[in-house]
Scaffold this motif. Sequence first.
Motif, mmCIF file in Angstrom:
data_model
loop_
_atom_site.group_PDB
_atom_site.id
_atom_site.type_symbol
_atom_site.label_atom_id
_atom_site.label_comp_id
_atom_site.label_asym_id
_atom_site.label_seq_id
_atom_site.Cartn_x
_atom_site.Cartn_y
_atom_site.Cartn_z
ATOM 1 N N LEU A 2 -13.856 11.725 3.477
ATOM 2 C CA LEU A 2 -14.729 10.839 2.712
ATOM 3 C C LEU A 2 -13.996 9.589 2.256
ATOM 4 N N VAL A 3 -12.752 9.756 1.815
ATOM 5 C CA VAL A 3 -12.005 8.586 1.365
ATOM 6 C C VAL A 3 -11.620 7.713 2.557
ATOM 7 N N THR A 4 -11.458 8.301 3.731
ATOM 8 C CA THR A 4 -11.199 7.516 4.936
ATOM 9 C C THR A 4 -12.443 6.733 5.341
ATOM 10 N N LEU A 5 -13.621 7.313 5.135
ATOM 11 C CA LEU A 5 -14.868 6.580 5.366
ATOM 12 C C LEU A 5 -14.923 5.343 4.476
ATOM 13 N N GLU A 6 -14.552 5.503 3.214
ATOM 14 C CA GLU A 6 -14.530 4.367 2.301
ATOM 15 C C GLU A 6 -13.547 3.299 2.777
ATOM 16 N N ALA A 7 -12.362 3.745 3.193
ATOM 17 C CA ALA A 7 -11.347 2.799 3.658
ATOM 18 C C ALA A 7 -11.814 2.063 4.908
ATOM 19 N N ALA A 8 -12.452 2.783 5.832
ATOM 20 C CA ALA A 8 -12.940 2.156 7.057
ATOM 21 C C ALA A 8 -14.017 1.124 6.750
ATOM 22 N N ALA A 9 -14.940 1.468 5.859
ATOM 23 C CA ALA A 9 -15.998 0.522 5.506
ATOM 24 C C ALA A 9 -15.424 -0.709 4.810
ATOM 25 N N THR A 10 -14.408 -0.513 3.968
ATOM 26 C CA THR A 10 -13.779 -1.646 3.292
ATOM 27 C C THR A 10 -13.070 -2.549 4.292
ATOM 28 N N ALA A 11 -12.348 -1.941 5.241
ATOM 29 C CA ALA A 11 -11.629 -2.721 6.252
ATOM 30 C C ALA A 11 -12.594 -3.492 7.146
ATOM 31 N N VAL A 12 -13.633 -2.822 7.622
ATOM 32 C CA VAL A 12 -14.596 -3.490 8.493
ATOM 33 C C VAL A 12 -15.378 -4.536 7.702
ATOM 34 N N GLY A 13 -15.585 -4.283 6.412
ATOM 35 C CA GLY A 13 -16.227 -5.292 5.575
ATOM 36 C C GLY A 13 -15.401 -6.567 5.510
ATOM 37 N N ALA A 14 -14.077 -6.423 5.389
ATOM 38 C CA ALA A 14 -13.207 -7.600 5.401
ATOM 39 C C ALA A 14 -13.308 -8.331 6.734
ATOM 40 N N LEU A 15 -13.328 -7.576 7.834
ATOM 41 C CA LEU A 15 -13.449 -8.198 9.154
ATOM 42 C C LEU A 15 -14.809 -8.872 9.323
ATOM 43 N N ILE A 42 -5.416 1.191 -2.494
ATOM 44 C CA ILE A 42 -4.659 1.011 -1.254
ATOM 45 C C ILE A 42 -5.579 0.526 -0.138
ATOM 46 N N ALA A 43 -6.763 1.102 -0.046
ATOM 47 C CA ALA A 43 -7.719 0.666 0.973
ATOM 48 C C ALA A 43 -8.082 -0.803 0.784
ATOM 49 N N LEU A 44 -8.258 -1.218 -0.458
ATOM 50 C CA LEU A 44 -8.573 -2.618 -0.736
ATOM 51 C C LEU A 44 -7.404 -3.521 -0.359
ATOM 52 N N VAL A 45 -6.192 -3.092 -0.672
ATOM 53 C CA VAL A 45 -5.006 -3.877 -0.314
ATOM 54 C C VAL A 45 -4.920 -4.034 1.205
ATOM 55 N N GLY A 46 -5.144 -2.943 1.930
ATOM 56 C CA GLY A 46 -5.136 -3.026 3.385
ATOM 57 C C GLY A 46 -6.214 -3.955 3.915
ATOM 58 N N ALA A 47 -7.397 -3.899 3.317
ATOM 59 C CA ALA A 47 -8.489 -4.769 3.753
ATOM 60 C C ALA A 47 -8.170 -6.235 3.466
ATOM 61 N N LEU A 48 -7.490 -6.489 2.348
ATOM 62 C CA LEU A 48 -7.092 -7.867 2.047
ATOM 63 C C LEU A 48 -6.120 -8.389 3.103
ATOM 64 N N GLY A 49 -5.259 -7.511 3.607
ATOM 65 C CA GLY A 49 -4.388 -7.909 4.701
ATOM 66 C C GLY A 49 -5.166 -8.184 5.976
ATOM 67 N N GLY A 108 0.813 -1.214 0.000
ATOM 68 C CA GLY A 108 0.000 0.000 0.000
ATOM 69 C C GLY A 108 0.844 1.260 0.000
ATOM 70 N N LEU A 109 1.890 1.290 0.796
ATOM 71 C CA LEU A 109 2.760 2.474 0.836
ATOM 72 C C LEU A 109 3.535 2.641 -0.459
ATOM 73 N N LEU A 110 3.916 1.537 -1.081
ATOM 74 C CA LEU A 110 4.593 1.638 -2.381
ATOM 75 C C LEU A 110 3.653 2.222 -3.433
ATOM 76 N N LEU A 111 2.394 1.814 -3.404
ATOM 77 C CA LEU A 111 1.423 2.377 -4.346
ATOM 78 C C LEU A 111 1.242 3.868 -4.111
ATOM 79 N N ALA A 112 1.158 4.268 -2.845
ATOM 80 C CA ALA A 112 1.005 5.695 -2.546
ATOM 81 C C ALA A 112 2.240 6.474 -2.984
ATOM 82 N N GLY A 113 3.423 5.933 -2.699
ATOM 83 C CA GLY A 113 4.648 6.621 -3.076
ATOM 84 C C GLY A 113 4.852 6.719 -4.576
ATOM 85 N N SER A 114 4.265 5.774 -5.325
ATOM 86 C CA SER A 114 4.444 5.801 -6.783
ATOM 87 C C SER A 114 3.798 7.024 -7.419
ATOM 88 N N THR A 115 2.846 7.655 -6.736
ATOM 89 C CA THR A 115 2.196 8.840 -7.308
ATOM 90 C C THR A 115 3.131 10.043 -7.317
#
Length: 207
Positions: free
Chosen positions: A109-122, A46-53, A20-27
């Motif tokens: 708003l993008v943090t809301l998306e990331a939180a929902a994706t992470a909790v969805g994985a859980l 990145i949020a999806l990658v974190g949720a997969l972890g 995830g950090l490599l993807l962010a740094g690539s920008t």
Amino acid sequence: MRPVWRTLPRRALATAGVLGLLLAGSTRLPDQAPDEELGLLVLRVIALVGALGLAFLLDDPARNTSAAAPVGRVLRTALRLGLAAPLAAVWWTTAVLLIPSAARPHAALVTLEAAATAVGALALATTAVRFTDFAEVGRNTAIRLGSVAAVMFLVPSRWGLLTTPEDRWWEATHLRWAVLLLLTLAICTAWTPEPLKRRRHGRPTGA
């Protein structure tokens, strides 16, 4: 705390974190900063990658032996979340800040998306733990989460979750993200405790 720390899926979590950090740094590599739409896409990936972890967070090789321990599943799960959540928050904040400011979308708003994706994985992992006897549910959970994400790319913007700020359904989309977050939190809360009837080899036995 120490036994829980030893059973954390550190390899899966570390791999997702580094990727995830490599993807962010690539920008920051191109001579010209990406636009906000590309920044939003990168953060969603990145949020999806974190949720997969995080899909592997509830993997516990000692599950079948710890079921009879005086420390229940609720406390064991809370300890896992307590160890992982602060690291995940720091990781996500770092990823957001690595996106150039010109390409950084609305952080809340993008943090809301990331939180929902992470909790969805859980929630998917919690469901698997609740209704199966598998000690390690992360792989199947990650596959299911990836399948759901692929389907979401095919849903029209009017009803989907992947609109852009220029889209007229942008605000309505984040209402759906908020509902999804509350729903997945409710699933995690309801299905984390051990059931009254234990399962053995797929069949319920007496309480």
